[in-house]
Design a protein around this motif. Structure first.
Motif, short mmCIF file in Angstrom:
data_model
loop_
_atom_site.label_atom_id
_atom_site.label_comp_id
_atom_site.label_asym_id
_atom_site.label_seq_id
_atom_site.Cartn_x
_atom_site.Cartn_y
_atom_site.Cartn_z
N ASP A 1 0.83 -1.20 0.00
CA ASP A 1 0.00 0.00 0.00
C ASP A 1 0.87 1.25 0.00
O ASP A 1 2.02 1.24 0.47
CB ASP A 1 -0.92 0.01 1.22
CG ASP A 1 -1.94 -1.11 1.21
OD1 ASP A 1 -2.17 -1.67 0.12
OD2 ASP A 1 -2.51 -1.41 2.28
N THR A 2 0.27 2.36 -0.47
CA THR A 2 1.03 3.62 -0.54
C THR A 2 0.22 4.85 -0.15
O THR A 2 0.79 5.94 -0.03
CB THR A 2 1.55 3.85 -1.98
OG1 THR A 2 0.45 3.82 -2.88
CG2 THR A 2 2.58 2.80 -2.37
N THR A 3 -1.09 4.74 0.06
CA THR A 3 -1.90 5.93 0.25
C THR A 3 -1.96 6.37 1.70
O THR A 3 -1.68 5.60 2.62
CB THR A 3 -3.33 5.71 -0.28
OG1 THR A 3 -3.97 4.71 0.52
CG2 THR A 3 -3.32 5.29 -1.73
N GLY A 4 -2.37 7.62 1.91
CA GLY A 4 -2.59 8.14 3.25
C GLY A 4 -1.32 8.68 3.88
O GLY A 4 -0.20 8.53 3.38
N SER A 5 -1.51 9.30 5.04
CA SER A 5 -0.40 9.92 5.75
C SER A 5 0.69 8.92 6.11
O SER A 5 1.86 9.28 6.23
CB SER A 5 -0.90 10.60 7.03
OG SER A 5 -1.83 11.61 6.73
N TRP A 6 0.30 7.68 6.29
CA TRP A 6 1.25 6.66 6.69
C TRP A 6 1.48 5.64 5.58
O TRP A 6 1.94 4.53 5.83
CB TRP A 6 0.77 5.99 7.98
CG TRP A 6 0.84 6.94 9.13
CD1 TRP A 6 -0.10 7.85 9.51
CD2 TRP A 6 1.95 7.13 10.00
NE1 TRP A 6 0.35 8.59 10.57
CE2 TRP A 6 1.61 8.16 10.90
CE3 TRP A 6 3.20 6.53 10.11
CZ2 TRP A 6 2.46 8.61 11.89
CZ3 TRP A 6 4.05 6.97 11.11
CH2 TRP A 6 3.68 8.00 11.99
N GLY A 7 1.19 6.05 4.35
CA GLY A 7 1.40 5.15 3.23
C GLY A 7 2.84 4.73 3.05
O GLY A 7 3.11 3.67 2.50
N TRP A 8 3.77 5.55 3.54
CA TRP A 8 5.19 5.19 3.42
C TRP A 8 5.54 3.91 4.16
O TRP A 8 6.53 3.25 3.83
CB TRP A 8 6.07 6.33 3.92
CG TRP A 8 5.88 6.69 5.36
CD1 TRP A 8 4.97 7.55 5.88
CD2 TRP A 8 6.63 6.17 6.47
NE1 TRP A 8 5.10 7.63 7.24
CE2 TRP A 8 6.10 6.79 7.62
CE3 TRP A 8 7.68 5.28 6.59
CZ2 TRP A 8 6.60 6.51 8.89
CZ3 TRP A 8 8.17 5.00 7.85
CH2 TRP A 8 7.64 5.62 8.99
N LEU A 9 4.71 3.53 5.14
CA LEU A 9 4.97 2.28 5.84
C LEU A 9 4.89 1.08 4.91
O LEU A 9 5.56 0.07 5.11
CB LEU A 9 3.97 2.10 6.98
CG LEU A 9 4.21 2.94 8.23
CD1 LEU A 9 3.02 2.85 9.17
CD2 LEU A 9 5.48 2.51 8.93
#
Length: 589
Positions: A114-122
């Motif tokens: 996954d890549t979306t949202g504020s924490w997509g970098w996780l």
């Protein structure tokens, strides 16, 4: 010169690293328990965030990025879709045992994240860790799930989807291919509800249905007759089920602190579902070992059972006690145990911390008794590793005193008021040239001492920048350690050193830096408590080695400081042997 003058700090640094690098990013999610909704479980009351104790100056840190160094992680950034790939490990065996060897396995793995949202970098962080593990079995390709192309699942031996963002938009082609393919698919955590919504007959076809994330305190995962550890403070939740039919294989059970259980991982047809991301809050003997073993089912189901062990003598330098080194070598040789030992060939005390305020430098060739002891270790079957050049940085405390063995060499670290550590970032001089100068300096010192330069590298305190890892990869084909991984390394984008994870391995891997990595996964002996970090005795190491037996072709690997009482080494070696492991040399793995 006395060999034991800085043992207290060496002990506490080892304790810090054993704990800090045992955990990856600690993600806490607040969720409520309720009956299963018709289309999705309850949305978390807040997005995944690091525990507040990891963002403040104090408390017990459960993250490889403690305190203020993670502040940037609270910002939103755009995803960088990219496709990455890597090679697998080649397993070779010399001599008469060559018939047991296999070339690089033919398995290939697709890792979707996954890549979306504020924490997509996780998502990239978890994909990095997944790719590292799958390299044991062959090549891998990793890309955002948003970049999935119809038919991709049939182009690989197996597909692994890491669902880390609640309601990440999943391509319908992926949802349809998961059901249509006969090839193994492993699905972790979020967004399984999108699959069941897309295919209304899912429950009839697969025999099970999710219900809700269970946020009970779960402190163990039962797998293959053993209880693997799980930190009960991890409140990210584990998926529970409305129904699990008789034809569904429950692979592992989550065990609550009250003793009750529910499925942790299950399999039906081609689909394996794991109700959480096992990389969160993992430590020695953790349920991450169950996930590591489940990869065999998808990627190498015919792999024979075997259990190997590694032992390494640690933090040897020009001020080591030769008698202690010889005693350890004699014991290990008497037990027929191959071993390795890490050497930092130049001892520095630039601030005179242990030398009355006077700067001190000792090259290895200036301590002939230590050089003779190193040759003795080699004569007893020991394999020498390069443990950095000076195992410290410049003429400053990094973080303690600037002394070899006490401090970090390839990464800037500071000590907080409560004695926890903050990984600040790369050192000021960090560059390919600077990193190569450290490697070349060590090689010159080994040659000056009449020793062959090692071919295996171990980062001091298991920490380096992305540039450091890449430069080491140009010189050394193998590292032996736990390692740090940063955002941007997998995708080839700009590296963000404020976003990182630490990982250790159950078996040999070829990681995203392109280097073979030998496992160290059960820690080390620490006879004394230090602040909030508890002592770690042989019984605990042995217990975690026993837990590691769930990995059908895995390792129990530990290290030992020769300045500790040798009885600890004996207890640990013999306990691991009694558990069913065979000690092997790091060469040839």
């Amino acid at each position: 010169m006395t060999s034991n003058r800085h043992r207290p700090i060496l002990r506490r640094v080892s304790s810090v690293l054993a704990v800090v690098l045992a955990f990856t990013l600690a993600i806490l999610v607040v969720q409520t328990a309720s009956a299963a909704p018709p289309t999705r479980p309850d949305r978390p009351l807040r997005p995944p965030v690091l525990g507040t104790q990891d963002l403040a100056d104090g408390g017990e840190h459960r993250s490889v990025v403690p305190t203020g160094a993670v502040g940037k992680a609270l910002t939103t950034d755009a995803a960088k879709p990219a496709t990455a790939s890597g090679a697998g490990v080649r397993k070779t065996t010399a001599g008469a045992a060559a018939t047991e060897a296999v070339a690089a396995t033919s398995a290939s793995t697709l890792v979707l994240y996954d890549t979306t949202g504020s924490w997509g970098w996780l998502g990239e962080m978890y994909a990095t860790m997944t790719a590292n593990l799958t390299s044991q079995f062959g090549s891998w390709t990793a890309k955002p799930v948003s970049a999935y192309a119809a038919g991709d699942v049939n182009r690989y031996t197996a597909t692994i989807y890491v669902g880390s963002t609640y309601d990440e938009p999943l391509p319908t082609s992926f949802l349809d291919d998961v059901v249509a393919t006969s090839r193994p698919v492993i699905w972790m955590y979020d967004n399984i509800w999108q699959l069941t919504a897309r295919h209304p007959t899912f429950q009839d076809t697969y025999g099970w249905m999710w219900s809700q994330f269970d946020t009970s305190a779960v402190n163990a995962v039962a797998y293959k007759g053993r209880e693997l550890s799980r930190d009960p403070t991890n409140q990210a939740g584990v998926m529970n089920y409305a129904s699990v039919g008789a034809g569904v294989q429950v692979l592992a059970n989550a065990k609550r602190t009250d003793g009750s259980t529910f499925p942790w991982a299950l399999r039906s047809r081609n689909l394996t579902y794991i109700g959480e991301i096992p990389f969160v809050y993992f430590s020695e003997g953790d349920r991450m070992m169950a996930f590591s073993d489940l990869l065999f089912d998808a990627l190498d189901p015919a792999r024979a059972e075997r259990h190997r062990a590694l032992v390494r003598l640690e933090d040897i330098s020009a001020d080591s006690d030769p008698a202690e080194l010889r005693a350890a070598a004699d014991y290990l040789a008497s037990k027929g145990v191959p071993f390795s030992f890490g050497v930092s060939p130049r001892y520095l005390d630039p601030l005179g911390f242990y030398n009355g305020g006077r700067s001190q430098t000792i090259r290895l060739d200036q301590s002939r008794p230590v050089v003779d002891a190193i040759k003795y270790l080699q004569s007893k079957g020991g394999v020498m590793l390069e443990h950095g050049w000076t195992h410290q940085y410049s003429n400053i405390a990094n973080p303690y005193d600037g002394v070899t063995g006490d401090d970090f060499e390839f990464y800037r670290v500071v000590e907080n008021a409560d004695h926890t550590l903050t990984w600040v970032g790369p050192v000021t001089q960090d560059s390919p040239t600077w990193n190569r100068s450290r490697i070349d300096g060590a090689a010159a010192d080994f040659r000056r001492a009449g020793l062959t330069t090692p071919t295996i590298f171990e980062f001091p305190h298991y920490s380096g920048s992305a540039t450091s890892y890449r430069e080491v990869a140009k010189v050394f084909g193998t590292r032996y350690e736990r390692s740090l991984y940063f955002r941007g390394v997998l995708t080839g984008g700009a590296v963000d050193h404020s976003r990182m994870v630490g990982q250790f391995f159950p078996y040999v891997v070829r990681d995203v830096y392109g280097t073979k990595v030998l496992p160290e996964n059960v820690g080390n002996v620490e006879p004394e408590d230090w602040f909030q970090y508890p002592k770690r005795l042989p019984a605990q190491i042995i217990a975690d080695a026993q837990r590691n037996l769930v990995v059908r072709d895995g390792f129990a690997s530990f290290y030992f400081h020769p300045f500790f009482d040798i009885s600890y080494l004996k207890q640990t070696v013999e306990g691991i042997q009694a558990a069913g492991y065979t000690f092997v040399s790091p060469t040839g793995l």
